[in-house]
Design a protein around this motif. Structure first.
Motif, PDB file in Angstrom:
ATOM      1  N   HIS A 123       0.833  -1.205   0.000  1.00 47.54           N
ATOM      2  CA  HIS A 123       0.000   0.000   0.000  1.00 47.54           C
ATOM      3  C   HIS A 123       0.859   1.242   0.000  1.00 47.54           C
ATOM      4  O   HIS A 123       2.089   1.184   0.077  1.00 47.54           O
TER       5      HIS A 123
ATOM      6  N   GLU B 136     -11.002  -9.396  -2.325  1.00 49.59           N
ATOM      7  CA  GLU B 136     -11.374  -8.454  -3.385  1.00 49.59           C
ATOM      8  C   GLU B 136     -11.746  -7.104  -2.783  1.00 49.59           C
ATOM      9  O   GLU B 136     -11.386  -6.055  -3.307  1.00 49.59           O
TER      10      GLU B 136
ATOM     11  N   LYS C  60      -8.725  -5.179  -1.819  1.00 47.69           N
ATOM     12  CA  LYS C  60      -8.030  -4.639  -2.995  1.00 47.69           C
ATOM     13  C   LYS C  60      -8.661  -3.333  -3.472  1.00 47.69           C
ATOM     14  O   LYS C  60      -8.014  -2.510  -4.095  1.00 47.69           O
TER      15      LYS C  60
ATOM     16  N   GLY D 153      -1.960  -3.950  -3.643  1.00 47.83           N
ATOM     17  CA  GLY D 153      -2.109  -5.382  -3.865  1.00 47.83           C
ATOM     18  C   GLY D 153      -2.309  -6.124  -2.550  1.00 47.83           C
ATOM     19  O   GLY D 153      -1.785  -5.696  -1.511  1.00 47.83           O
ATOM     20  N   VAL D 154      -3.086  -7.203  -2.602  1.00 45.77           N
ATOM     21  CA  VAL D 154      -3.340  -7.990  -1.390  1.00 45.77           C
ATOM     22  C   VAL D 154      -3.206  -9.473  -1.738  1.00 45.77           C
ATOM     23  O   VAL D 154      -3.720  -9.921  -2.762  1.00 45.77           O
TER      24      VAL D 154
END
Ligand SMILES: NC(=O)c1ccc[n+]([C@@H]2O[C@H](COP(=O)([O-])OP(=O)(O)OC[C@H]3O[C@@H](n4cnc5c(N)ncnc54)[C@H](O)[C@@H]3O)[C@@H](O)[C@H]2O)c1
Ligand SMILES: O=C(O)[C@H](O)COP(=O)(O)O
Length: 528
Positions: free
Chosen positions: A461, A512, A515, A522-523
């Protein structure tokens, strides 16, 4: 869990006692199965124990969906498709030492029988012929014995032949002049050995390079009237060339315990009076059979119950002292592999594994295999194991490099795994803290301190106020409890990461939603 073991060739009952006594294993002995019957039932077994009869082919291994280990009660593994075993992740173990003595004694018995025509004279006498003229022999004393292949059995034969006052001259790719001197024997190239010997005995394995090692050209190099012994493997000597060499009187006699095709009873070599033979009896003594069955039974049980086999054939063997040193790192190395594979979305091209600190002065290849297993598991599942991990990686075009480095970044030991894809390089490093266990200490360029265990969420992040709070709030909404959190950033307001350990697996939907949060790049959910 009860492991099912099938014994498909006759093994010494006394020798398989370690199997009978072991907890959690059940043995089935069926030594008269046809290849078709074996193929039909092989999926029921976790281990298969064989001698040289059972042909363990690729087709059989491919049907052996539960098979973990094949035990060969003996030395030669040419009846086992090793490449297929490795590919399917099946360990092959053998018993290399147990029958050395018997095979060497059998070879000496063959040499002596050849020299004095004992089988031929006995056969004549049994058929009521008192014939002393036809069976005049030669002495062994002062004759030269050429030994081709000076391994366990070759060396024992050489030692015994010296006792018969023979001159011994050996060829083996690993034999040095110095070693030969120490053993009190002569040393030569294959050609020199073939040229100077009165008796030649072969003791190599049957490999691509040794198939027909003794061929027509080799016979041409030998002395006239030479005598040949093969108690190793059919196929090392070209049988057609041997036949021609005997009928043209180049070779005076041959003693064969093994044949290119076995079992065999009608072979044109057997029709020649100069040829004496036994039906693959080199290892057939009470002692040898007991030894090899004990060794292989122990290894099979050890491996099935999570231990390390002493005599692996398709894995390098690791000395116990080395194993004691590296065993504590196994857990960490696999977890590093699993962690990193989750961060890598593109096809891996190259894997670099760096060992630093305490790990620089030990053999680390088992750790490398274990790390690669971790890296491949995500896409290949439990089919990947220590036996086939590097093989499968190579098959997929992934280059694996192992490095020892002095840069341990202040840790007493440091294991760094780096994966290169067409988009760049990702890496993760871990250490084993004395008394505290394994820790992830670096992910890419970020320093962290995380126990590599359980369910994790890895977030990339922007370093902005509120980013951490938004992730926490969303996870709370999804009823995912955060156990620990680690953050790291490159610079204030720059790129940052969060590694959260959570109490349950984060489902796709929650992933989701994470994200979609602002400032999140990104996760990844990672289950270690
Ligand atoms: N007849 C039997 O019942 C019986 C019993 C036991 C073993 N064997 C066979 O005997 C053979 C030897 O067994 P071992 O336990 O001594 O094996 P080993 O691995 O200890 O020795 C084999 C030796 O052959 C050498 N070698 C390899 N390629 C060579 C080449 N091209 N030229 C010369 N030497 C070469 C190797 O360097 C090694 O030293 C094997 O084929 C084994 O299957 C047969
Ligand atoms: O390679 C071996 O160990 C010998 O050839 C023995 O084979 P066997 O177990 O079939 O007697």
């Amino acid at each position: 869990m009860v492991y099912q073991i099938l014994v498909s060739d006759p093994l010494s009952e006394d020798g398989i006692q370690p199997l009978r006594k072991a907890d959690g294993v059940e043995i089935t002995i069926q030594t008269a199965l046809t290849p078709e019957q074996l193929a039909e039932k092989i999926h029921e077994y976790d281990a298969l124990l064989v001698r040289s009869q059972t042909q363990v082919t690729r087709d059989l291994i491919s049907k052996a969906t539960n098979l973990k280990v094949i035990g060969r009660a003996g030395v030669g593994v040419d009846n086992i498709d090793l490449e297929a075993a490795t590919e399917f992740g099946v360990l092959v173990v053998n018993a290399p030492d147990g029958n050395t003595n018997s095979a060497a004694e059998h070879t000496m018995a063959m040499i002596m029988s050849l020299a004095r025509n004992i089988p031929q004279a006995f056969h004549a006498l049994k058929h009521n012929k008192w014939d002393r003229k036809s069976y005049v022999g030669v002495e062994l004393k002062n004759k030269t014995l050429g030994v081709v292949g000076l391994g366990r059995i070759g060396a024992e034969v050489a030692f015994r032949a010296k006792g018969q006052r023979m001159n011994v001259k050996a060829y083996d790719p690993f034999l040095t002049e110095e070693k030969a001197k120490k053993m009190g024997i002569g040393y030569g190239t294959l050609e020199e050995v073939l040229q100077s010997a009165d008796f030649i005995t072969v003791h190599t394995p049957l490999l691509k390079e040794t198939k027909h090692l003794i061929n027509q050209k080799a016979f041409e190099q030998m002395k006239d009237g030479v005598q040949i012994v093969n108690c190793a493997r059919g196929g090392i000597i070209d049988e057609e060339a041997l036949y021609q060499a005997i009928v043209t009187k180049k070779v005076a006699g041959a003693a064969l315990d093994v044949f290119e095709e076995e079992p065999i009873t009608d072979h044109k070599l057997l029709e020649l009076p100069e040829v004496i033979a036994t039906p693959h009896l080199g290892a057939s003594t009470k002692e040898a059979q007991e030894n090899v069955a004990i060794d292989v039974s122990k290894d099979v049980v050890t491996f099935l119950t999570g231990g390390l086999a002493r005599n692996p054939v398709n894995l390098p063997s690791v000395p116990k002292e080395v194993m004691n040193k590296i065993e504590p790192y196994f857990h960490l190395s696999e977890k590093l592999g699993i962690f990193l594979t989750n961060l890598t979305q593109e096809a891996m091209e190259e894997v670099n594994i760096y060992y630093a600190g305490d790990l620089t002065d030990v053999e680390v290849s088992p750790l490398t295999r274990n790390t690669v297993k971790g890296l491949l598991k995500r896409h290949l599942g439990d089919h990947v194991n220590d036996v086939n991990a590097t093989y499968l990686a190579e098959k997929k075009g992934i280059t694996i490099n192992e490095h020892k480095t002095s840069s341990s970044k202040g840790f007493t030991n440091l294991l760094t795994v780096e994966v290169r894809t067409n988009l760049g390089t990702r890496s993760v490093a871990g250490t084993l803290l004395n008394g505290l266990g394994a820790r992830l200490v670096k992910v890419d360029d970020y320093s962290v301190d995380v126990i590599p265990e359980g369910h994790m969420v890895f977030v990339r992040h922007k370093d902005q106020p509120g980013a951490i709070g938004r992730v926490g709030t969303l996870l709370a909404k999804e009823l995912v409890n955060i156990a620990t959190m680690q953050v790291g950033r490159s610079n204030v307001g720059g790129d940052a990461i969060m590694i959260l350990t959570v109490d349950k697996h984060l489902e796709k939907e929650g992933l989701e939603q994470l994200k979609q949060l602002s400032d999140i790049y990104g996760v990844t959910a990672i289950d270690l």
